[in-house]
Design a protein around this motif. Sequence first.
Motif, PDB file in Angstrom:
ATOM      1  N   TYR A 368       1.063  -1.178   0.105  1.00  0.00           N
ATOM      2  CA  TYR A 368      -0.171  -0.116   0.007  1.00  0.00           C
ATOM      3  C   TYR A 368       0.957   1.242  -0.112  1.00  0.00           C
ATOM      4  O   TYR A 368       2.011   1.191   0.728  1.00  0.00           O
ATOM      5  N   SER A 370       0.596   5.650  -0.283  1.00  0.00           N
ATOM      6  CA  SER A 370      -0.242   6.781  -0.365  1.00  0.00           C
ATOM      7  C   SER A 370       0.482   8.087  -0.213  1.00  0.00           C
ATOM      8  O   SER A 370       1.545   8.289   0.157  1.00  0.00           O
ATOM      9  N   THR A 372      -0.688  12.331   0.564  1.00  0.00           N
ATOM     10  CA  THR A 372      -1.922  13.062   0.874  1.00  0.00           C
ATOM     11  C   THR A 372      -1.334  14.516   1.013  1.00  0.00           C
ATOM     12  O   THR A 372      -0.285  15.055   1.588  1.00  0.00           O
ATOM     13  N   ASN A 392      -3.694   6.941  -3.327  1.00  0.00           N
ATOM     14  CA  ASN A 392      -3.231   5.841  -2.911  1.00  0.00           C
ATOM     15  C   ASN A 392      -3.202   4.459  -4.157  1.00  0.00           C
ATOM     16  O   ASN A 392      -4.297   4.577  -4.764  1.00  0.00           O
TER      17      ASN A 392
END
Length: 512
Positions: A368, A370, A372, A392
Amino acid sequence: MNSNQKILAGMVAAAAVLPGMPGTAYAAYSADSDTGIQALDYIENNRIEERQRRLTDEQKKLLEDAANMEKHLRQPLAKDKPMPVAFEGEDLTYDQRDGSFIAKGKVDILQMDAHRFQGEEVTGNTERQEIDIPGKAHILQMTPGQMRITLDGYKAHYNYGTKTGTIDNVRGKADAHYITGKRFEFYPDHIVVYDGTQTKCGAKSPDYHLQAKKITMYPNDKIVLEDVSFWLKKVKLYSRKRYVVDISPGSDKAKYPYPRVGYNTDDKLTFSWDLSFPVASNVAVNTNIYVTGADGWRGNYDVTWKNKKMATGVTYGYFEDSDNRWIRKQPAVFWRYGDHIGDSRFTYKLYSEYGRWYGNGIHSNHSYYSATLGYDPIKFSRYTLYLSLGYNITRESYDNSRVAGIKADAVLTKDFDERWAAYAGYHYSRKDAASSLFNFGTDDYRRKLEGGFSYRVDEKNRLAVGTKYDLDHGKWKNIDYYWYHDMHCAESIVRYKSLHNQISIRFQFTPW
């Protein structure tokens, strides 16, 4: 000189729930909700901190007297000179030849930087800028940038020029912490307590406390406890060589070294205990113990290196989301970094994780990533707006799947007054249950609205409602009701999920 005359010696901010939200001081309440009601918990925790910081009558009087002293100075105070001091008592004797003095009977000594010393008999010397109180002493400190101190003890000695001193057999309060100690030592930039205790429980016999051979308090920075043990009533739970609490502005102050117990419809009776053990500089082993009546042992562990902006480590064990769904990491490696963009109010957060996940009979190598972008909370009137936008990517080896897309969050809160608060939020995520191999930490839809309100009934009770609405299918997913009850040294939180007919109860001691 006697009879009540005075001497003047001229010698003192939940990233997923609220994008960009800073850490909350003390973090007393947390609802464990999937309706976004943590937004109201954040407001309430700030209110709790505000109430804890409200001045007592004697603290207000000290600040008033210090301001009056400054107002009536005959000439401006030089920066290299000590703060002026005023002495008052029923019987004062002062020797102008060497600066020595004796004061008896309800003696009050005021230093203009907001220090106050009181006792029945005080001796000292204005030339050496010293104060000695051989009997019982009462000390107040409201100096800007320092801890707020209210202490009672014996054998006080203080040099108001160097801002150093000592006092023995002490009981009192430092900021929000009730504290005792065999000996206090005062320095310009810190306080040291020997053979002391600290707690946030104000009872005469506290339900819990920390006991340490040495406690060093650095205002607006940290508290360091050495040879410390953790107690529930008269039972010692465990000991550590060193325990550090970050009290710097904006830090995450949710330190909770005590166990919690609770009950919910899915897990039945639960027991949780989060413990952290430092093993090297910036490195800690964290054990998050969690035992349920339904599934037994469900804890997890990690070894983490972190500083103010970055953290990395490896984790292993069971994890539960807000819908009581479980996965097991066997193990996983993670990395995160966050900071402001230059001197702007824009923030960014980077996160990655790779590891072996297990759930619903499936093993998969899970990755995973990501990124932001956020913005500091935007405040106007009594409203606060939180915004964030992210992207993501999730990959799974089990089915060679790849899910990528944006995630957007916008939350608006309003703190009406001491009793009422409300929130509303819009959330979008490209990732949902249908596109995910593991239905963990995801909804069955991509767009949702969250909202609710809370009402403080009295000092010990607060009621709240939290809701979640599925915009993709046009139906309510959660309408939850909460009752928060403050039991002085402990707290209970009751949640009823009306659409699922589920109830949960959690009991915890006030976070240290």
